[in-house]
Design an enzyme around this catalytic site. Structure first.
Site, PDB file in Angstrom:
ATOM      1  N   LYS A 193     -10.678 -33.201  14.128  1.00  0.00           N
ATOM      2  CA  LYS A 193     -11.243 -33.711  14.277  1.00  0.00           C
ATOM      3  C   LYS A 193     -12.046 -33.821  12.824  1.00  0.00           C
ATOM      4  O   LYS A 193     -12.634 -33.251  12.854  1.00  0.00           O
ATOM      5  CB  LYS A 193     -12.322 -33.471  15.157  1.00  0.00           C
TER       6      LYS A 193
ATOM      7  N   GLU B 221     -31.546 -23.810   5.459  1.00  0.00           N
ATOM      8  CA  GLU B 221     -30.514 -25.596   4.851  1.00  0.00           C
ATOM      9  C   GLU B 221     -31.126 -26.729   4.569  1.00  0.00           C
ATOM     10  O   GLU B 221     -30.567 -27.368   5.539  1.00  0.00           O
ATOM     11  CB  GLU B 221     -29.181 -25.521   5.695  1.00  0.00           C
TER      12      GLU B 221
ATOM     13  N   GLY C 181     -22.001 -24.273  15.467  1.00  0.00           N
ATOM     14  CA  GLY C 181     -20.484 -22.658  14.561  1.00  0.00           C
ATOM     15  C   GLY C 181     -21.187 -22.052  16.289  1.00  0.00           C
ATOM     16  O   GLY C 181     -20.913 -21.434  16.626  1.00  0.00           O
TER      17      GLY C 181
ATOM     18  N   CYS D 136     -22.228 -26.843   1.274  1.00  0.00           N
ATOM     19  CA  CYS D 136     -22.922 -25.898   2.015  1.00  0.00           C
ATOM     20  C   CYS D 136     -22.959 -24.372   1.111  1.00  0.00           C
ATOM     21  O   CYS D 136     -23.906 -23.237   1.601  1.00  0.00           O
ATOM     22  CB  CYS D 136     -21.275 -25.303   3.031  1.00  0.00           C
TER      23      CYS D 136
ATOM     24  N   GLY E  19     -19.109 -26.352   9.485  1.00  0.00           N
ATOM     25  CA  GLY E  19     -19.908 -27.438  10.026  1.00  0.00           C
ATOM     26  C   GLY E  19     -21.275 -26.437   9.836  1.00  0.00           C
ATOM     27  O   GLY E  19     -21.589 -25.120   9.291  1.00  0.00           O
TER      28      GLY E  19
ATOM     29  N   GLU F 239     -16.882 -21.755   9.175  1.00  0.00           N
ATOM     30  CA  GLU F 239     -17.195 -21.355   7.764  1.00  0.00           C
ATOM     31  C   GLU F 239     -18.618 -22.599   8.004  1.00  0.00           C
ATOM     32  O   GLU F 239     -18.874 -23.599   8.114  1.00  0.00           O
ATOM     33  CB  GLU F 239     -16.001 -22.314   7.167  1.00  0.00           C
TER      34      GLU F 239
END
Ligand code: NAI
Ligand code: MG
Length: 796
Positions: free
Chosen positions: A199, A404, A256, A307, A251, A273
């Site tokens: 997806k 982040e 996660g 990321c 993501g 990740e």
């Protein structure tokens, strides 16, 4: 005599000053033609066919806010159809010779390369990233990834003997590198013989759909790759589908964690990740101009939506002012604008919601005292544009330092000493990447091992290659993408599928205990924490019974406090990781020798607890210790040769503190196997021995004490295995957790590990027979370690 008269010289200088860039747009025609040819409306790609579009949402160009196409929002039924197609395709796809699968991957690489411009333009239109980046970074890396994995497919049988693909892999990817993340997911999965349901992110589905057409064109067997578009719910339907064997996700850390909790107890493989807040360290002896260029790449590449973005600048105080001045001067030259313009540096962010998110975070940071610098100059008034920003005057607690941001925002702090740089760099829950600049090789190579991150770049940044593993430490996730480690993430031992449920030991009828009896036993074993025997915090003991239900001893009833103390001791002993592998091996050999020396006593104890042949189990345990002693200085890394002026040293590092709940059966062999694998690799452990038969391990204290084992490396807490495992799983000071026990206990442990995303291994109620020699090798060693790839400039 001057070659150019002075007035002409002035004129040239003036021209340079006033020189403007003309527009240099890349033509969108091909991408538009492709969209038009599809009627700008897409269904899913399932079982080699396009489904009729269902309920749709719009794909936007974030630079213009124009709608590009209608994308189908996948339902649970769509996901189910895709999983069925992938399942049906799995048998023949996995049975194909690796060479045949490799040829498909090679054909995909060729076709992507052939249509590189179409892919690059479409990516830029859908995502907003500068064409220079999609053209020169994203798409070439995509092609390289498929080429590289064509080779792994070809050599799978010889390079990964006795390994098997998972089956159907559910893959969920983000919007920042849409096609590249697809390649990172699909190439290794297919090379290993898996089939996939992927997806794409809702903001960026188009290149995945174009990729589906590439699969059609190369004649990839139907059902091997299925693309289902949609939003978070569609992703959740993939995660929760019972016939999916593995989930690979890239993501946000938030999602996660949702996925970790959702897959707990399902037996699905999982690689994550996730986010990062990566440090970018500039030492006073760095080549400052290079470091500035690197910084531009680190934080303004892809508008900072990376990321592993070097979003935290840590600069040595002695050069802080000079360096910041250079950064500001460079920022003023960055061109923000039409991403299709070949001379634009910073394009559009992916969507209005991301722009708002960044602005909100900035407001919070400013309210907490941050000072924001943005260069003068205009940015387009329409579309998702933001100026590059430099944030100073922040404390480590500032939102902009800890969160982040995922935007073009650099946060700067200073440090005085290398030690302080390391402390600041590691002061984050993330651990994806780190960059350091220094012209001093000794300093650089001293700092790199100290950084808790999956990737470290020395005098460079944002370097990627298909041959080099990429992935995080700590809350940046687990599993690697790229290279051998990335292949391992899509393979599992072929014997695992044949495991039977472990026999559940029948509870023995114990005789009603007279509390006074216990007093006559001299077997009230204590805990073992930080190299010392310690009384249980609870003050209570628990009885240990023999096979006929007779009371044969007592151990302490460990609780939360005992686990906390043990974890603290284990963390204090993390220096064990820096002990030379040779020395760790010596300690393990010494353990083996000292256990062997006392084999009769240990054999008798096993017999008393289990009624089984103790001598055989002791001999096996000695052999296990010997085996892992042998591994301590051999299970090591590799040096990769990416196609650029660098090598990447893949360093095998310990996880840190590993909690171990040992199996009930084989009370000595089980615990020593798991403990030895962990400590051989430099971890320290908190070991919960067999709940039923803990005395073999409480006897083991003396072996530890006579074998030069540094205190705190092995800590032992006896008690109720499930309760103690839960406490370990919830403890943020524990980096990994191995649980041997019931399926329910395994599910509990996996769910409880979500807090700091510790890596777990559980036996899920299955009969992992630790007497099997397969457990003397890399099975547990690979689970005790994580690979850090250190990029070092090398060669011409
Ligand atoms: P996200 O993590 O929600 O989206 C990533 C993918 O997960 C998308 O395909 C999305 O549809 C899917 N997804 C969302 N919820 C799901 C669920 N419950 N189950 C399964 N799949 C699900 O990220 P989002 O919301 O787009 O971005 C928010 C923030 O996350 C960003 O600002 C950034 O800080 C961070 N992020 C980090 C990325 C990274 O590579 N480290 C990538 C994307 C976002
Ligand atoms: Mg878009």
């Amino acid at each position: 005599m001057a070659l150019i008269p002075e007035e002409s010289m002035n004129k040239i200088a003036q021209i340079f000053d006033s020189l403007e860039y003309g527009p240099a747009p890349e033509a969108p025609d091909q991408a538009i033609a492709w969209l038009d040819s599809k009627g700008r409306k897409f269904g899913h790609f399932i079982d080699g066919k396009w489904t009729k579009p269902g309920k749709t949402f719009a794909a936007h160009n974030p630079a213009t806010n124009a709608s590009l196409a209608e994308i189908t929002d996948g339902t649970a039924e769509d996901v189910d159809a895709a999983v069925k197609a992938a399942r049906a395709a799995f048998k023949s796809w996995s049975a194909l010779r690796g060479y045949e699968r490799g040829k498909y991957l090679y054909a995909i690489a060729r076709l992507i390369q052939k249509h590189a411009r179409l892919f690059a333009v479409l990516e830029t239109m859908d995502n907003g990233k500068p064409i220079r980046e999609s053209r020169d970074a994203d798409i070439p890396l995509v092609a390289r990834h498929f080429y590289h994995h064509a080779g792994w497919a070809t050599h799978l049988d010889t390079e990964f003997p006795a390994m098997a693909p998972y089956g159907v892999c559910g893959q969920i990817i983000p919007w920042n590198f849409p096609l590249l993340m697809l390649a990172w997911k699909i190439a290794p999965a297919l090379a290993a013989g898996n089939t996939v349901v992927l997806k794409p992110a809702e903001f960026t589905s188009l290149t995945a759909l174009l990729f589906a057409e590439i699969c059609e064109r190369v004649g990839l067997p139907k059902g091997v790759v299925n693309i289902v578009t949609g939003e978070g719910d569609t992703g959740a339907a993939i995660v929760n589908h019972p016939d999916v064997d593995k989930i690979a996700f890239t993501g946000s850390t938030e999602v996660g964690k949702i996925i970790r909790a959702a897959t707990a107890g399902s037996g699905k493989g999982l690689s994550l990740e996730l986010g990062g807040k990566s440090p970018y360290i500039v030492f006073e002896d760095a080549d400052l101009d290079s470091a500035v260029e690197g910084l531009v790449e680190a934080i303004w590449f892809n508008q900072g939506q990376v990321c592993c973005a070097g979003s935290r600048l840590l600069v040595q105080e002695s050069i802080e002012d000079r360096f910041i001045a250079k950064v500001k001067a460079r920022m003023a030259k960055l061109r923000v604008g039409d991403p299709l313009d070949k001379s634009v540096d910073i394009g559009a962010l992916v969507a209005p919601v991301q722009v708002e998110r960044i602005k909100d975070l900035m407001k919070r940071g400013v309210a907490e005292g941050a000072v924001v610098y943005e260069p003068d100059g205009q940015i387009p008034s329409e579309g998702c544009f933001l100026k590059p920003a430099l944030v100073t005057n922040v404390s480590p607690a500032n939102t902009l330092v800890s969160e982040e941001i995922f935007g073009p925002v650099l946060v700067a702090m200073s440090f005085r000493t290398p030690e302080e740089a390391v402390a600041l760099a590691n002061n984050t829950r993330y651990g994806l990447a780190a960059t350091l600049w220094s012209e001093n090789i000794n300093l650089a190579l001293d700092i790199a091992p100290k950084l808790k991150a999956g990737v470290v770049w020395i005098n460079g940044t944002n370097q990627f290659d298909a041959a080099v593993g990429f992935g995080g430490y700590k809350e940046s996730g687990y599993g690697r993408e790229g290279g051998r480690e990335g292949m391992s993430a899509y393979l599992k031992p072929s014997w695992e599928k044949d495991l039977k449920p472990a026999a559940v030991a029948k509870p023995v009828a114990t005789k009603p205990a007279n509390p006074l009896d216990a007093g006559h036993l001299d077997q009230t074993a204590k805990m073992y924490i930080g190299g010392k025997q310690a009384r249980p915090d609870s003050g209570y003991n628990r009885p240990v019974h023999g096979p006929k239900g007779e009371l044969i001893g007592e151990v302490g009833e460990g609780n939360r406090k005992d686990i906390r103390n043990a974890v603290e001791a284990a963390r204090a002993a993390l220096g064990w990781a820096n002990t030379a592998a040779h020395s760790r091996a010596q300690v393990l050999y010494f353990l083996a020798e000292n256990l062997d020396y006392r084999r009769d006593e240990f054999a008798a104890r096993i017999k008393a607890q289990t009624g089984e042949d103790g001598a055989a189990e002791v001999a096996q345990s000695v052999e296990r210790l010997f085996a892992f002693a042998g591994w301590a200085d051999k299970f090591d890394g590799a040096v990769h040769n990416p196609p650029m002026r660098a090598i990447a040293a893949a360093m095998v590092e310990p996880l840190g503190v590993i909690g171990i709940a040992a199996p009930d059966s084989k009370p000595l062999l089980g615990a020593t196997t798991l403990m030895a694998a962990a400590i051989a690799m430099g971890n320290s452990v908190v070991l919960v021995p067999s709940e039923r038969s803990p005395l073999s391990i409480t006897d083991f204290y003396q072996v530890l004490e006579t074998s030069d084992m540094p205190s705190g490396v092995v800590n032992i807490v006896t008690g109720d295995s499930l309760t103690l495992a839960k406490t370990l799983a919830e403890h943020d000071g524990v980096d990994g957790l191995w649980f041997m026990g019931s399926a329910e206990g395994s599910a509990m442990v996996e769910k409880a590990s979500v807090g700091n995303l510790k890596q777990t291994w559980t036996s899920r109620g299955l009969d992992y027979d630790l007497t099997d020699p397969r457990f003397s090798g890399d099975y547990f060693l690979s689970r005790a370690t994580q690979v850090k790839n250190v990029w070092i400039p090398y060669g011409a």
